[in-house]
Design an enzyme around this catalytic site. Sequence first.
Site, mmCIF file in Angstrom:
data_model
loop_
_atom_site.group_PDB
_atom_site.id
_atom_site.type_symbol
_atom_site.label_atom_id
_atom_site.label_comp_id
_atom_site.label_asym_id
_atom_site.label_seq_id
_atom_site.Cartn_x
_atom_site.Cartn_y
_atom_site.Cartn_z
ATOM 1 N N CYS B 103 0.829 -1.212 0.000
ATOM 2 C CA CYS B 103 0.000 0.000 0.000
ATOM 3 C C CYS B 103 0.864 1.263 0.000
ATOM 4 O O CYS B 103 0.574 2.211 -0.719
ATOM 5 C CB CYS B 103 -0.933 0.000 1.207
ATOM 6 S SG CYS B 103 -1.895 1.511 1.388
ATOM 7 N N CYS B 200 -5.786 -1.878 8.401
ATOM 8 C CA CYS B 200 -6.882 -0.910 8.520
ATOM 9 C C CYS B 200 -8.210 -1.506 8.098
ATOM 10 O O CYS B 200 -9.229 -1.278 8.725
ATOM 11 C CB CYS B 200 -6.562 0.352 7.725
ATOM 12 S SG CYS B 200 -6.421 0.109 5.944
#
Lengths: 392, 362
Positions: B103, B200
């Site tokens: 990411c 997350c």
Amino acid sequence: MAMTKQAVWVYLDHAATTPVDGDVVARMLPYFSENYGNPSSIHQAGQIAEAAVEESRAKIARILDSEPDEVIFTGCGTESDNLALNGAAQINRIKKGARHILTTPVEHHAVFATVRHLAERYGFELELLPVDRFGMVDPQEVEKRVRADTAITSVIYANNEIGTINPIAEIGQICREREVPFHTDGVQAAAYLRMNVIRDNIDYLACGAHKFYGPKGVGFLYCRKDAPIEAYQTGGSQERGLRAGTHNVPLIVGMAEAFYQTQVKCQKRAETYISLRDTIIKTILENIPGSHLTGHPSQRLPNHASFVFEGVNGNDLLILLDQAGFGCSSGSACKSGSPKPSEVLLAIGLSPELALGSLRVTLGRNTTQDQITTFLEVLPGLIHHARKMAHR
Amino acid sequence: MNEQSTIVVAMSGGVDSSVAAALLVEQGYRVIGMMLRLWSEPGSEQSNTCCTPDSMALSRRIAAKLGIPFYSLDAKEQFRNEIVQYFIDEYAAGRTPNPCVVCNRQIKWGVLMEWAHALGADYLATGHYARLRMKDDGRISLIKGIDESKDQSYMLCRLSQEDLQRSIFPLGNMTKSAVRELAHIKGLAAADRADSQDLCFLAHQDYRQFLIRNSPGVIHPGEIVDRDGQVLGKHQGLAFYTIGQRKGLGISSPVPLYVIEKDSIHNRLVVGEEQMLGADTLVAEQFHWISNNLPEEPFTASVKIRYKAPEIHALVVPHQDGKVSIQFECPLRDITPGQWVVIYQGDECLGGGVIASERSIK
């Protein structure tokens, strides 16, 4: 010029809100700490405050061509919409068994969420009038659809997202003939068009002061004397018992002055606005491939230009514009970073992808030709950037 | 870098990015706060650990306090397509992914660098605990943050020279406690927020349940076997097991048995006794050298085989095909295919790659 860290930053979002006019502020100031009385009090301080409120009411009524007691002070345009829609629909349901609400798919949320709530919670039947590709309502469709049991008809005067102005007087006349209460959300229109409730056959007109250089947090509802309505907020007997609560005297005084300043000069200002607006529309459509005007080309608010751009995320464009020194808006004003296509743009037949690429430019009293020239110079490059970003 | 530089700061509402932004404002830069809205499972948007509506509101308040503009950007679709899909695919293939490493390169730097460029900003800053150092030849080295316990260079091991040339890590020279103290002094609302820990998008839930909901194909029962191929039981799907796992295998045996291999070709879970665990060599693929220079000769270095693992001395052997073998002095029990192996020399992070396989050669 708004307060930003950039040396030059131009506000082109006057449909969102406007600065409070300097004269308006001056009119308001004595009613904060000098003439602070409660208009409901018997003593002299109360009398001074009451006089200010009633003078304001009369001032607004004269402009609207109405009686003073047909003007009800509220907290904002949205509250005015709520009061009219809830008040009329409920009293007509109770007294006449009316259960039909006629409105449009291009209303502001203040209206649309309210009538949807009435439908879901109280069983009203919600019917949406068709709109054309400019978002305009055909009065004949109203004629076809109003019924004996229509509790209220509501058609937005001028659209906040796409600027289109509806034939309100004709729609109002049909409703009057059929004895159906007619409400219009005039929040955008009142800032740029001459308002007259007799000419337009309006039963309920909702307005908010901050759209016309008045303070935020105050609005009014024109409610024709014989139009059915019941209180939405109960308490004291202020505002014919329809809107209880101590009057916000300085804001009411400010709104009346701002409305007066706006309405007396609106025709003259419109000429300047229209010339700038049409320059924007013409230049953008000519210079930016894949751009389309939304809303009506001429039957639109004088200060309002709105577009969709192919292959652009409207949110991205707004960020780029802000950092390039221009505050604009899109159809789906959304700060959360997860935009949904605007219901209004979908209702006029745009695809969800295209609807996400919207831009609204709304002019104000201080907007200059130079600012618009710069804006039009900068925009094509930013659209190019936004397109590159959308295609990553 | 001069006083007029414009810097985009990635903000999350957390203490680190808030202090990073505050420091840059204090140093006189023109700072623009940005937040990426990432994908959450429908229904759990409120629990995403870094970009909930709450953390966005918090970031807005912090930005307002610092007097900087703040924008949030929608990267949900890209995050779902690239990161969450990678996470699911890796588990489905029997590996254990580290989405944060991917990411950072693809989403955080990918999207925000493009924004920095579009807005005419000179740099992208984040609240990572890492430092940058320029070499004599102009290349940028990635250096651990001075707070070793918080060092996040591991997470940044995929960044390119182009990324690093335009990055700033204002917290690299600070300890976490100093950052918290500064947040208190500056009255930043985020000062007492807990550090984010989990992935997350898992929203504090177990990854196995997430996989079942989002990739039902991971439920793929097969045999549990020993090294000799003798069938000992059944497994629910390789994604639900990790190398070294002992509990929850559902097989009885006189000696404790451990997962020693996930054989995704035959969909078999291989178990064995404790001494069968461990390997002294791993092969890493997709290796990224931060300097862009492929080393020609084997060399010794310190190696991390996962984010919170201790550094271990090892021999690093680069191959012609770009793969890298890493040989340890003693067998390691928890070499996990799919995790990233990151190489250090002193405080410098040289790069990293994804662990493809492990074996014992000694």
